[in-house]
Design an enzyme around this catalytic site. Structure first.
Site, mmCIF file in Angstrom:
data_model
loop_
_atom_site.group_PDB
_atom_site.id
_atom_site.type_symbol
_atom_site.label_atom_id
_atom_site.label_comp_id
_atom_site.label_asym_id
_atom_site.label_seq_id
_atom_site.Cartn_x
_atom_site.Cartn_y
_atom_site.Cartn_z
ATOM 1 N N SER A 20 0.892 -0.842 0.191
ATOM 2 C CA SER A 20 -0.141 -0.377 -0.176
ATOM 3 C C SER A 20 0.423 1.232 -0.005
ATOM 4 O O SER A 20 2.050 1.784 -0.048
ATOM 5 C CB SER A 20 -1.038 0.075 1.007
ATOM 6 O OG SER A 20 -1.538 1.229 1.152
ATOM 7 N N HIS A 21 0.166 2.375 -0.592
ATOM 8 C CA HIS A 21 1.493 3.397 -0.133
ATOM 9 C C HIS A 21 1.347 3.958 1.290
ATOM 10 O O HIS A 21 2.046 5.052 1.152
ATOM 11 C CB HIS A 21 0.142 4.987 -0.871
ATOM 12 C CG HIS A 21 0.674 4.524 -2.808
ATOM 13 N ND1 HIS A 21 0.460 3.144 -3.835
ATOM 14 C CD2 HIS A 21 1.856 5.352 -3.354
ATOM 15 C CE1 HIS A 21 0.524 3.727 -4.670
ATOM 16 N NE2 HIS A 21 0.846 4.759 -4.323
ATOM 17 N N SER A 22 0.488 3.430 2.061
ATOM 18 C CA SER A 22 0.611 3.748 2.933
ATOM 19 C C SER A 22 1.062 2.980 3.663
ATOM 20 O O SER A 22 0.245 1.358 4.166
ATOM 21 C CB SER A 22 -0.824 4.448 4.194
ATOM 22 O OG SER A 22 -0.857 4.648 5.042
ATOM 23 N N SER A 83 0.944 2.904 -8.398
ATOM 24 C CA SER A 83 2.013 3.284 -8.665
ATOM 25 C C SER A 83 2.594 2.161 -8.116
ATOM 26 O O SER A 83 3.667 1.578 -8.100
ATOM 27 C CB SER A 83 3.061 4.489 -8.121
ATOM 28 O OG SER A 83 2.353 4.727 -7.219
#
Length: 142
Positions: A20-22, A83
């Site tokens: 995840s981006h987080s 991304s």
């Protein structure tokens, strides 16, 4: 850290990496999937955010997570957004950063993660884990 997992008969379990981006989101989805799988689960690792704790994706964190969960039965990687997908695709294309048998799984992040962990924990092979996660696209809520 991921659990060292195998089935009662000694068969290796597929490892799961959640990208995840987080960092907190990846950690929370990993905890949810493991909790819903119940009991002993397949090895699961979160690879969220950047090395400094920011939002984004890190090829180093993804590669480390994949190595952590690799037990020789393959590694299924699920991602959240664009991304993250591109980063995993680049790692797979490089060919030497991820364990052999690593697959990018096209599945919804949360529902797919739960399906992947439950299926892998039952001792299924990488193809069945990938199929179960992808099937989560058909889950209806209404």
């Amino acid at each position: 850290m991921a659990d060292d997992a195998n089935t009662g008969d000694g068969a290796k379990l597929v490892g799961i990496v959640l990208v995840s981006h987080s960092g907190p989101v990846a950690d929370a989805v990993a905890a949810l999937a493991k909790g819903l799988a119940g009991g002993a689960t397949a090895p699961v690792a979160a690879a969220g955010g950047t090395a400094d704790g920011g939002l984004g994706t890190s090829s180093d964190l993804i590669a480390a997570a994949a190595a952590e969960v690799d037990r020789g039965a393959g590694v299924a990687v699920l991602t959240d957004l664009g991304s993250a997908v591109l980063t995993v695709k680049a790692l797979i294309a490089e060919g030497d950063e991820l364990p052999d048998g690593t697959r990018l799984v096209d599945a919804p992040f949360v529902e797919g993660a739960v399906a992947a962990v439950v299926t892998a924990s039952a001792g299924a092979d990488i193809a069945a884990v990938e199929a179960a996660a992808a099937e989560a696209y058909s889950y209806r809520k209404v």
